[in-house]
Design a protein around this motif. Structure first.
Motif, mmCIF file in Angstrom:
data_model
loop_
_atom_site.group_PDB
_atom_site.id
_atom_site.type_symbol
_atom_site.label_atom_id
_atom_site.label_comp_id
_atom_site.label_asym_id
_atom_site.label_seq_id
_atom_site.Cartn_x
_atom_site.Cartn_y
_atom_site.Cartn_z
ATOM 1 N N SER A 1 12.649 -1.402 -1.840
ATOM 2 C CA SER A 1 13.281 -1.689 -3.134
ATOM 3 C C SER A 1 12.981 -3.113 -3.591
ATOM 4 O O SER A 1 12.781 -3.357 -4.785
ATOM 5 N N ILE A 2 12.933 -4.060 -2.656
ATOM 6 C CA ILE A 2 12.617 -5.442 -3.034
ATOM 7 C C ILE A 2 11.168 -5.544 -3.491
ATOM 8 O O ILE A 2 10.855 -6.204 -4.486
ATOM 9 N N LEU A 3 10.264 -4.887 -2.783
ATOM 10 C CA LEU A 3 8.864 -4.882 -3.201
ATOM 11 C C LEU A 3 8.717 -4.262 -4.579
ATOM 12 O O LEU A 3 7.897 -4.707 -5.390
ATOM 13 N N ALA A 4 9.510 -3.241 -4.861
ATOM 14 C CA ALA A 4 9.460 -2.602 -6.180
ATOM 15 C C ALA A 4 9.834 -3.585 -7.279
ATOM 16 O O ALA A 4 9.313 -3.505 -8.403
ATOM 17 N N ASP A 5 10.735 -4.524 -6.973
ATOM 18 C CA ASP A 5 11.099 -5.544 -7.966
ATOM 19 C C ASP A 5 9.911 -6.435 -8.316
ATOM 20 O O ASP A 5 9.895 -7.057 -9.380
ATOM 21 N N PHE A 6 8.946 -6.533 -7.409
ATOM 22 C CA PHE A 6 7.722 -7.291 -7.668
ATOM 23 C C PHE A 6 6.591 -6.383 -8.155
ATOM 24 O O PHE A 6 5.435 -6.792 -8.191
ATOM 25 N N ASN A 7 6.960 -5.162 -8.517
ATOM 26 C CA ASN A 7 5.974 -4.170 -8.972
ATOM 27 C C ASN A 7 4.941 -3.849 -7.897
ATOM 28 O O ASN A 7 3.759 -3.657 -8.190
ATOM 29 N N ILE A 8 5.389 -3.817 -6.658
ATOM 30 C CA ILE A 8 4.534 -3.426 -5.543
ATOM 31 C C ILE A 8 4.930 -2.013 -5.111
ATOM 32 O O ILE A 8 6.067 -1.775 -4.698
ATOM 33 N N GLY A 9 4.026 -1.067 -5.228
ATOM 34 C CA GLY A 9 4.269 0.280 -4.776
ATOM 35 C C GLY A 9 3.916 0.451 -3.311
ATOM 36 O O GLY A 9 3.262 -0.406 -2.705
ATOM 37 N N ILE A 10 4.347 1.559 -2.733
ATOM 38 C CA ILE A 10 4.133 1.811 -1.309
ATOM 39 C C ILE A 10 3.365 3.124 -1.129
ATOM 40 O O ILE A 10 3.672 4.138 -1.777
ATOM 41 N N ILE A 11 2.356 3.076 -0.276
ATOM 42 C CA ILE A 11 1.703 4.287 0.210
ATOM 43 C C ILE A 11 1.855 4.280 1.722
ATOM 44 O O ILE A 11 1.326 3.397 2.404
ATOM 45 N N GLU A 12 2.607 5.241 2.258
ATOM 46 C CA GLU A 12 2.783 5.325 3.698
ATOM 47 C C GLU A 12 1.762 6.296 4.271
ATOM 48 O O GLU A 12 1.420 7.296 3.645
ATOM 49 N N TYR A 13 1.271 5.970 5.451
ATOM 50 C CA TYR A 13 0.313 6.872 6.073
ATOM 51 C C TYR A 13 0.772 7.251 7.480
ATOM 52 O O TYR A 13 1.501 6.507 8.149
ATOM 53 N N THR A 14 0.348 8.424 7.887
ATOM 54 C CA THR A 14 0.568 8.885 9.256
ATOM 55 C C THR A 14 -0.772 9.303 9.842
ATOM 56 O O THR A 14 -1.685 9.707 9.117
ATOM 57 N N GLU A 15 -0.884 9.174 11.148
ATOM 58 C CA GLU A 15 -2.123 9.525 11.839
ATOM 59 C C GLU A 15 -1.856 10.629 12.851
ATOM 60 O O GLU A 15 -0.917 10.549 13.641
ATOM 61 N N THR A 16 -2.669 11.661 12.784
ATOM 62 C CA THR A 16 -2.571 12.756 13.732
ATOM 63 C C THR A 16 -3.964 13.092 14.256
ATOM 64 O O THR A 16 -4.835 13.506 13.475
ATOM 65 N N ASP A 17 -4.166 12.868 15.540
ATOM 66 C CA ASP A 17 -5.455 13.158 16.179
ATOM 67 C C ASP A 17 -6.625 12.520 15.431
ATOM 68 O O ASP A 17 -7.676 13.133 15.211
ATOM 69 N N GLY A 18 -6.424 11.271 15.007
ATOM 70 C CA GLY A 18 -7.495 10.536 14.344
ATOM 71 C C GLY A 18 -7.629 10.806 12.862
ATOM 72 O O GLY A 18 -8.481 10.197 12.198
ATOM 73 N N SER A 19 -6.807 11.703 12.315
ATOM 74 C CA SER A 19 -6.839 11.994 10.881
ATOM 75 C C SER A 19 -5.625 11.356 10.210
ATOM 76 O O SER A 19 -4.535 11.313 10.789
ATOM 77 N N PHE A 20 -5.838 10.886 8.989
ATOM 78 C CA PHE A 20 -4.774 10.184 8.269
ATOM 79 C C PHE A 20 -4.327 11.004 7.065
ATOM 80 O O PHE A 20 -5.140 11.622 6.379
ATOM 81 N N SER A 21 -3.025 10.981 6.806
ATOM 82 C CA SER A 21 -2.477 11.557 5.569
ATOM 83 C C SER A 21 -1.678 10.474 4.863
ATOM 84 O O SER A 21 -1.082 9.598 5.524
ATOM 85 N N PHE A 22 -1.674 10.511 3.527
ATOM 86 C CA PHE A 22 -1.069 9.442 2.740
ATOM 87 C C PHE A 22 0.039 9.997 1.846
ATOM 88 O O PHE A 22 -0.133 11.052 1.211
ATOM 89 N N SER A 23 1.145 9.282 1.800
ATOM 90 C CA SER A 23 2.280 9.678 0.968
ATOM 91 C C SER A 23 2.609 8.546 0.006
ATOM 92 O O SER A 23 2.951 7.441 0.435
ATOM 93 N N TRP A 24 2.492 8.797 -1.301
ATOM 94 C CA TRP A 24 2.756 7.802 -2.323
ATOM 95 C C TRP A 24 4.252 7.782 -2.620
ATOM 96 O O TRP A 24 4.816 8.797 -3.002
ATOM 97 N N GLN A 25 4.880 6.610 -2.439
ATOM 98 C CA GLN A 25 6.315 6.483 -2.664
ATOM 99 C C GLN A 25 6.633 6.094 -4.113
ATOM 100 O O GLN A 25 5.847 5.455 -4.768
#
Length: 322
Positions: free
Chosen positions: A298-322
């Motif tokens: 929420s604080i980063l959002a006040d600076f207009n910084i968005g978040i993309i979280e990633y997870t890794e499974t067996d060397g593969s990455f998936s991305f979730s845009w917050q």
């Protein structure tokens, strides 16, 4: 470093020229390209006049008239003046030069400012510029517009601005990406001037895990799958990890391999700094592993910084845009 050197004068697009490389009517293509250089001829012109950015066309004309009276009598001094001026004053680092020769077209990129080799005056190739080779293509395999542009007589060089888009498209150069690379180079130059030099003392060897690089590669594929143009403008460590090229919604990405306070605080400073340095507005995004606390988000959002979280499974990455 980008494959295509950015322009040196603030313009985002290279100019396109065709050159014969036959000073004094002698074919010098092979030897010049072996030296990774091009030359213009008119080598009797003194080094100061040839290389000085303060030289005027009139000064060049007067010197050539005195040095080449036989050509002045043939009314060729104006032609020579224009050719010297183009080669030394108009041709820029980053411009593209096409040299047609024996059924082939050599596509070159100018990488250096004019130089003067005194030992090459006799060969009439003293006034030179460094180049890098892009491609060599049979002229018969070129698009019709480029083939027609390479038909020119009576001149050492011609401008090909009327087919610039055809040449860039043929070489696979995206004008927006060229502009983005140039912008990053200017940012690096500005930072180097501001920071000066310093010494980093030697440290013991450590093993570095390439997690950052793996995330970056996966993110590039993720963004490209969304139809976005992606460039890596991390020149000299002074630009974001990744950028997208878009006139309406350009984005900056800062990748972190941790989600602690040090990671997002550093990313916040980097993204705000890079945006200010570039002088334009971006959608700024922190890319980090899942786990950043909601308060930090929420604080980063006040600076207009968005978040993309990633997870890794067996060397593969998936991305979730917050």
């Amino acid at each position: 470093m980008a494959l295509f050197a950015p322009l040196a004068d603030g313009s985002s697009m290279p100019n396109i020229y065709a050159y014969r490389l036959a000073p004094s009517a002698i074919d010098r293509v092979v030897e010049l390209l072996e030296d990774n250089q091009i030359a213009i001829g008119w080598s009797e012109l003194d080094e100061q006049t040839a290389l000085s950015s303060s030289s005027t066309k009139d000064e060049i004309r007067q010197k050539l008239t005195a040095l080449y009276p036989q050509l002045a009598a043939q009314k060729r001094i104006t032609h020579g003046t224009n050719q010297v001026w183009r080669f030394t004053q108009e041709l820029r680092v980053g411009d593209i030069v096409i040299v047609p020769h024996l059924g082939k077209a050599h596509f070159l990129r100018v990488t250096g400012t004019p130089i003067y080799l005194r030992h090459k005056v006799k060969d009439d190739t003293a006034i030179r510029r460094d180049i890098c080779k892009l491609q060599t293509i049979a002229i018969s395999d070129l698009p019709n517009a480029i083939r027609q542009g390479l038909v020119f007589r009576g001149h050492a060089s011609v401008t090909l601005e009327h087919i610039k888009d055809d040449v860039l498209d043929f070489l696979g150069l995206d004008p927006e990406i060229l502009a983005e690379e140039e912008e990053a180079a200017r940012a690096e130059k500005l930072m180097n001037e501001a920071m000066g030099s310093y010494v980093i003392p030697a440290k013991d060897e450590i093993i570095v895990t390439r997690k950052h690089a793996h995330v970056s590669e996966a993110l590039i594929r993720h963004l490209q799958a969304k139809g976005l143009k992606v460039v890596n403008t991390r020149t000299g460590g002074l630009a974001p990890d990744l950028c997208t090229v878009c006139a309406t919604d350009p984005m900056l990405f800062e990748i972190k391999t941790g989600y602690g306070s040090g990671d997002y605080l550093k990313a916040l400073g980097q993204l705000l700094f890079y945006e200010k340095l570039r002088g334009r507005t971006y959608r700024k995004l922190l890319v980090a592993p899942t786990g950043i606390r909601q308060l930090a988000i929420s604080i980063l959002a006040d600076f207009n910084i968005g978040i993309i979280e990633y997870t890794e499974t067996d060397g593969s990455f998936s991305f979730s845009w917050q």
